[in-house]
Enzyme design. Structure first.
Site, PDB file in Angstrom:
ATOM      1  CD  GLN A   1      42.482 -15.537 -17.776  1.00 54.42           C
ATOM      2  OE1 GLN A   1      41.667 -16.004 -18.786  1.00 54.42           O
ATOM      3  NE2 GLN A   1      41.967 -15.040 -16.669  1.00 54.42           N
ATOM      4  N   GLY A   2      47.084 -17.884 -18.625  1.00 60.87           N
ATOM      5  CA  GLY A   2      47.106 -19.307 -18.446  1.00 60.87           C
ATOM      6  C   GLY A   2      46.738 -19.821 -16.902  1.00 60.87           C
TER       7      GLY A   2
ATOM      8  CD  GLU B   1      38.410 -13.876 -17.381  1.00 64.46           C
ATOM      9  OE1 GLU B   1      39.194 -14.068 -16.685  1.00 64.46           O
ATOM     10  OE2 GLU B   1      37.844 -14.729 -18.134  1.00 64.46           O
TER      11      GLU B   1
ATOM     12  CB  SER C   1      41.720 -23.215 -18.034  1.00 63.23           C
ATOM     13  OG  SER C   1      40.835 -22.394 -17.745  1.00 63.23           O
TER      14      SER C   1
ATOM     15  CD  GLU D   1      26.215 -24.614 -15.982  1.00 62.37           C
ATOM     16  OE1 GLU D   1      27.338 -24.396 -16.402  1.00 62.37           O
ATOM     17  OE2 GLU D   1      25.084 -24.432 -16.864  1.00 62.37           O
TER      18      GLU D   1
HETATM   19  C1  LIG Z   1      36.370 -19.632 -25.799  1.00 59.29           C
HETATM   20  C2  LIG Z   1      37.020 -20.042 -24.539  1.00 59.29           C
HETATM   21  C3  LIG Z   1      38.109 -19.273 -24.181  1.00 59.29           C
HETATM   22  C4  LIG Z   1      38.831 -19.725 -22.943  1.00 59.29           C
HETATM   23  N1  LIG Z   1      39.965 -19.061 -22.793  1.00 59.29           N
HETATM   24  C5  LIG Z   1      40.599 -19.275 -21.808  1.00 59.29           C
HETATM   25  C6  LIG Z   1      41.910 -18.342 -21.593  1.00 59.29           C
HETATM   26  O1  LIG Z   1      42.453 -17.632 -22.091  1.00 59.29           O
HETATM   27  N2  LIG Z   1      42.664 -18.832 -20.495  1.00 59.29           N
HETATM   28  C7  LIG Z   1      42.230 -19.640 -19.539  1.00 59.29           C
HETATM   29  O2  LIG Z   1      42.957 -19.933 -18.382  1.00 59.29           O
HETATM   30  N3  LIG Z   1      41.008 -20.250 -19.731  1.00 59.29           N
HETATM   31  C8  LIG Z   1      40.248 -20.105 -20.859  1.00 59.29           C
HETATM   32  N4  LIG Z   1      39.131 -20.848 -21.063  1.00 59.29           N
HETATM   33  C9  LIG Z   1      38.756 -21.994 -19.946  1.00 59.29           C
HETATM   34  C10 LIG Z   1      37.600 -21.740 -19.406  1.00 59.29           C
HETATM   35  O3  LIG Z   1      37.761 -20.853 -18.329  1.00 59.29           O
HETATM   36  C11 LIG Z   1      37.035 -23.139 -18.661  1.00 59.29           C
HETATM   37  O4  LIG Z   1      36.657 -23.986 -20.095  1.00 59.29           O
HETATM   38  C12 LIG Z   1      36.036 -23.005 -17.746  1.00 59.29           C
HETATM   39  O5  LIG Z   1      36.354 -22.396 -16.467  1.00 59.29           O
HETATM   40  C13 LIG Z   1      35.364 -24.433 -17.726  1.00 59.29           C
HETATM   41  O6  LIG Z   1      36.286 -25.528 -17.214  1.00 59.29           O
HETATM   42  P1  LIG Z   1      36.058 -26.773 -17.970  1.00 59.29           P
HETATM   43  O7  LIG Z   1      36.254 -26.545 -19.336  1.00 59.29           O
HETATM   44  O8  LIG Z   1      37.166 -27.522 -17.520  1.00 59.29           O
HETATM   45  O9  LIG Z   1      34.880 -27.366 -17.645  1.00 59.29           O
HETATM   46  P2  LIG Z   1      34.294 -28.269 -16.583  1.00 59.29           P
HETATM   47  O10 LIG Z   1      34.816 -27.609 -15.179  1.00 59.29           O
HETATM   48  O11 LIG Z   1      34.856 -29.562 -16.634  1.00 59.29           O
HETATM   49  O12 LIG Z   1      32.593 -28.409 -16.300  1.00 59.29           O
HETATM   50  C14 LIG Z   1      32.133 -29.010 -17.113  1.00 59.29           C
HETATM   51  C15 LIG Z   1      30.456 -28.744 -16.908  1.00 59.29           C
HETATM   52  O13 LIG Z   1      30.072 -29.153 -15.602  1.00 59.29           O
HETATM   53  C16 LIG Z   1      29.822 -28.002 -14.788  1.00 59.29           C
HETATM   54  N5  LIG Z   1      30.227 -27.910 -13.604  1.00 59.29           N
HETATM   55  C17 LIG Z   1      31.593 -27.789 -13.005  1.00 59.29           C
HETATM   56  N6  LIG Z   1      31.586 -27.661 -11.657  1.00 59.29           N
HETATM   57  C18 LIG Z   1      30.562 -27.361 -11.217  1.00 59.29           C
HETATM   58  C19 LIG Z   1      29.730 -26.951 -10.146  1.00 59.29           C
HETATM   59  N7  LIG Z   1      30.438 -27.063  -8.943  1.00 59.29           N
HETATM   60  N8  LIG Z   1      28.376 -27.018  -9.968  1.00 59.29           N
HETATM   61  C20 LIG Z   1      27.695 -27.111 -11.226  1.00 59.29           C
HETATM   62  N9  LIG Z   1      28.161 -27.472 -12.381  1.00 59.29           N
HETATM   63  C21 LIG Z   1      29.426 -27.462 -12.504  1.00 59.29           C
HETATM   64  C22 LIG Z   1      30.155 -26.816 -15.881  1.00 59.29           C
HETATM   65  O14 LIG Z   1      29.331 -25.681 -15.490  1.00 59.29           O
HETATM   66  C23 LIG Z   1      30.151 -27.413 -17.262  1.00 59.29           C
HETATM   67  O15 LIG Z   1      28.726 -27.393 -17.643  1.00 59.29           O
HETATM   68  C24 LIG Z   1      38.405 -20.584 -22.261  1.00 59.29           C
HETATM   69  C25 LIG Z   1      37.261 -21.472 -22.460  1.00 59.29           C
HETATM   70  C26 LIG Z   1      36.522 -20.922 -23.661  1.00 59.29           C
HETATM   71  C27 LIG Z   1      35.340 -21.688 -23.838  1.00 59.29           C
END
Ligand SMILES: Cc1cc2nc3c(=O)[nH]c(=O)nc-3n(C[C@H](O)[C@H](O)[C@H](O)COP(=O)(O)OP(=O)(O)OC[C@H]3O[C@@H](n4cnc5c(N)ncnc54)[C@H](O)[C@@H]3O)c2cc1C
Lengths: 408, 386
Positions: free
Chosen positions: A136-137, A254, A139, A391
């Site tokens: 899944q691409g 999902e 993020s 969150e």
């Molecule tokens: C093990 C693992 C597997 C994954 N696999 C995939 C995959 O296969 N394909 C894919 O596309 N993605 C994948 N992801 C990515 C995942 O979807 C993102 O990491 C996730 O959506 C959070 O985005 P971020 O890491 O940029 O964190 P950020 O969005 O930068 O968040 C940082 C912190 O801020 C908080 N925050 C952000 N916005 C808000 C808000 N509006 N209100 C309150 N708090 C907020 C978050 O909750 C978090 O605590 C994976 C992640 C993990 C950990």
């Protein structure tokens, strides 16, 4: 009158369950002797992958996968209930998880909902048989929670598109044949309207997959760099600019469907509670078994109650009249938040039960249960972060279910 | 009588919880009636006037069939099941319906499970019609609910019995025409007795209950003389266990309803109230506790419905589920009122704000029939020591 599920379900389903159970008992593979991943999120080595792929293939060949998918796409056209029985029995048997989860649970149902006849014919059967793995691409480094700010682009060419951009945390990309890909196709359009949804072939030129190392030291996810990577016209799913809407459908699968896939260390079930009871009955603290400590007993019961509450909530979600009429979706939308946090609480608690030995890590010969518990606790963050953080789940529930003002 | 435990770890509940259109209709009608009959303004009037037992309202709900809901039709009841009751109680909890309903309900359970046919025929029809207000004395000073804590005594005298002891927190204790209570016989066995009132040696003193909708009393049995057939002639251990288990399921369902009201009130306030030029529900420090409140309530609702469905199905996991439901619903309701007050700010701390009525109910409900700590201790025995 007893009410085990096999007795409240129809005669045919009960028979089916018996068959599945017998099949699992006879065919569940022995532990291969090397370290297995705790869920589909941590598949790193070739041999892990091949072991798991062979298992899914075996389940499919036995006729136990895709039961609810139409027969013309490799399924059986049975009611969903049948597939649910198989999932329950997979769990019950403690069988390995099905490695093509992203195909089975997210990409597949999305293709079924939005795909053309050709796309369905092309893609669905190899998902079931595990011939073709999906990733899944969505993020990107700058677009996680705020997914709609993604910047990967798909530029039109005579016979398709060229993709340029950077995806990250892409689970299973290192073994995937296909990716569900979100890319911008209209720079001028509104943030949400400019996104399209593609079925991207990972073997295209211009694609670089670089493994990322998790906090546990394990692999399993990657970053994927696209440099003018081509895809054909047939890669588009749905309409141009419909990507956001389709992505929301995928995320619903999902988050909702992740429960009970027989997959995750952090998907708590009665057996994970049992496993901690078993642990507490083996571990000694200050000269007595942890299971005799009233504080430990009380805390584990709290988790057990939540696990049962969550299980029954999944069951109740299917009985419309027992759901609040002003928020019919509540019981489904809360699922991911509650199970991921419960999984985290349970695995952390298991580490506390371990006492000093919780400090022993993978590879130490004295680590209890091969350090599975601290590893599971760490891996539980994959579930509270991946698929939309806790969150973000709370924002969604607060806003969509309870009607609270939007946090933007 | 020893506390008989039929708890099992198998907690399966019928796939559809046994839910039917009939259940949906009951919810609809109950909600419609209470919306009209007991809006918050009306409840405030009763509670603030100290009317915890309004006989007019009692008569109306008896005529609707609520009081005899789970008693068999042959005894004038509606012959419905525990899922019906859970739905009814959830709706009653939302409106904080005052009165001795739970006392009457559990007295009925004790008679059905622990009395012989003649005894049931003598009292159950009156209970079902609401004409005989019955109650059950569940606790004694010292706060024990399980039978091991029964200190009151029953001594055989001239073909009858003499009862001595003090019972506390008895719902409708000063209003009831029949009190069912456990006493210990000289042999050490605990039996249940049904005592008709008035009785000169039985005095009832009204308690000042934190929840003004609960008409509770302390009862003193000062050598109360009763006839031989006042002792319930059934298996007292089974009957008492049924009272505890069904009582847990009942209070859990009612608590879910109470918590639900607090959730909706807090949600509405978070939308209506503005500070810093924003609706306060915009702030995640307000939004998230409301979401967590909802998630907790949904789990509690599943456990309460599950316990009720398991009771209807005679499932061996019913006791475990009922205790889980009581433990979780108590915690969830207590958390809801705590956050509920805070979210309303200074207004939340006033008498004018409705939340304190629910706060009081939550304080009462969590403590009765065994609080969460107690229930979890019982559950731990199931989980660890089977
Ligand atoms: C093990 C693992 C597997 C994954 N696999 C995939 C995959 O296969 N394909 C894919 O596309 N993605 C994948 N992801 C990515 C995942 O979807 C993102 O990491 C996730 O959506 C959070 O985005 P971020 O890491 O940029 O964190 P950020 O969005 O930068 O968040 C940082 C912190 O801020 C908080 N925050 C952000 N916005 C808000 C808000 N509006 N209100 C309150 N708090 C907020 C978050 O909750 C978090 O605590 C994976 C992640 C993990 C950990």
């Amino acid at each position: 009158m007893s009410t085990r599920p096999e007795e409240t379900e129809s005669k045919e389903n009960a028979e089916f369950r018996r068959d599945v159970r017998a099949w699992m008992a006879a065919n569940k593979p022995a532990h291969p002797g090397f370290k297995l991943p705790q869920s589909f999120l941590e598949v790193e080595s070739e041999r892990q992958f091949e072991f798991l792929r062979a298992w899914q293939r075996k389940v499919y060949d036995a006729g136990y996968l895709g039961l609810d998918w139409p027969a013309e796409y490799g399924g059986k056209g049975d009611p969903l209930k049948r597939q649910r029985i198989v999932s329950q029995e997979l769990n019950r048997a403690g069988a390995p998880f099905l490695v093509n989860v992203i195909g089975l649970q997210w990409a597949g149902p999305t293709i079924l909902a939005f795909g053309t006849e050709e796309q369905k014919k092309r893609h669905l059967q190899p998902i079931l048989s595990c011939e073709e793995i999906w990733c899944q691409g969505f993020s990107e480094p700058g677009a996680g929670s705020d997914l709609a700010s993604l910047t990967a682009t798909a530029e039109p060419t005579a016979d398709g598109w060229l993709v340029t951009g950077h995806k990250v945390w892409t689970t299973l990309a290192h073994v995937a044949k296909w990716m569900i890909l979100l890319a911008r196709t209209d720079q001028a359009a509104h943030k949400y309207a400019g996104i399209s949804y593609f079925l991207f072939p990972m073997d295209a030129p211009g694609v670089t997959v670089q493994p990322l190392v998790k906090m546990t030291g394990e692999g399993g996810f990657n970053q994927v760099i696209f440099d003018q990577a081509p895809m054909p016209k047939s890669a588009l799913l749905g309409q141009l600019g419909q990507g956001w809407q389709i992505a929301m459908t995928t995320l619903t699968f999902e988050r909702g469907a992740a429960e009970g896939t027989g997959g995750g260390q952090a998907t708590p079930s009665e057996s994970s509670i049992r496993a901690v009871v078993d642990l507490a009955q083996r571990v000694r603290r200050e000269g007595r078994f942890a299971a005799e400590d009233p504080v430990i007993r009380d805390r584990l019961v709290q988790l057990w109650i939540q696990e049962e509450g969550l299980r029954l909530t999944g069951q109740r979600a299917r009985v419309a009249g027992l759901n609040m009429d002003d928020r019919p979706l509540a019981t489904r939308l809360m699922n991911k938040l509650v199970y991921s946090e419960l999984g985290q609480n349970l695995t952390e608690f298991a580490c506390e039960v371990l006492g000093p030995d919780a400090a022993l890590w993978l590879g130490d010969p004295c680590a209890p249960d091969k350090a599975e518990w601290p590893r599971a606790y760490m891996n539980s963050f994959g579930v509270t972060i991946g698929g939309g953080t806790s969150e973000v789940q709370r924002n969604i529930i607060g806003e969509r279910v309870l009607g609270l003002p939007k946090t933007k | 009588m020893s506390t008989k435990s039929s708890q099992a770890l198998r907690l399966e509940v019928p796939t559809d919880f046994g839910f039917t259109e009939e259940h949906a209709l009951l919810r609809q009608e109950t909600r419609r009636f209470l919306n009209e009959r007991l809006p918050m303004g009306e409840l405030r009037k009763l509670a603030d006037a100290g009317i915890a037992f309004d006989r007019g309202l009692w008569k109306e709900i008896a005529e609707l069939g609520w009081v005899g809901l789970v008693l068999p039709e042959s005894m004038g009841g509606a012959g419905l099941g525990w899922l019906h009751l859970a739905i009814l109680l959830e709706e009653m909890g939302r409106r904080l319906v005052p009165g001795p309903f739970l006392g009457s309900l559990l007295a009925g359970v004790a008679l059905r499970e622990g009395a012989n046919d003649a005894q049931q025929a003598r009292w159950c029809p009156g209970i079902a019609s609401g004409d005989l207000v019955a109650t059950i004395a569940l606790t004694e000073a010292g706060g024990a609910f399980e039978t091991s804590g029964v200190a009151g005594t029953a001594d055989p005298v001239d073909g009858g019995w003499v009862l001595r002891g003090r019972k506390t927190h008895v719902l409708g204790g000063a209003d009831a025409g029949l009190v069912v209570a456990p006493f210990r016989e000289p042999s050490g066995a605990v039996s249940l007795f049904a005592v008709e009132t008035p009785n000169a040696a039985l005095t009832a003193e009204r308690e000042t209950c934190i929840d003004a909708t609960r008409p509770t009393a302390r009862l003193s049995f000062d050598a109360v003389r009763v006839a031989r057939d006042a002792r319930l002639e059934g298996d007292a251990a089974t009957a008492w266990n049924a009272v505890l288990v069904r009582g847990c399921a009942a209070i859990a369902a009612e608590s879910v309803g109470g918590a639900e009201s607090v959730l909706l009130t807090a949600r509405d306030y978070a939308i209506a109230r503005k500070q810093f030029d924003r609706q306060i529900g915009f702030f995640q420090a307000i939004k998230y506790p409301i979401v967590d409140m909802m998630c907790g309530i949904e789990l509690a609702r599943s456990l309460a419905s599950g316990a009720a469905a398991a009771l209807d199905a005679g499932s061996p996991g019913a006791e475990t589920l009922a205790r889980m439901a009581k433990a979780h619903a108590s915690d969830v309701f207590a958390n809801a009122v705590r956050k509920g007050v805070q979210i309303h700010g200074g207004y939340g701390f006033t008498w004018d704000c409705d939340v304190h009525y629910f706060f009081r109910r939550a304080m009462w409900s969590r403590a009765m029939l065994g609080d969460a700590i107690h229930q979890r201790r019982k559950l731990a025995d199931v989980l660890f020591d089977r």
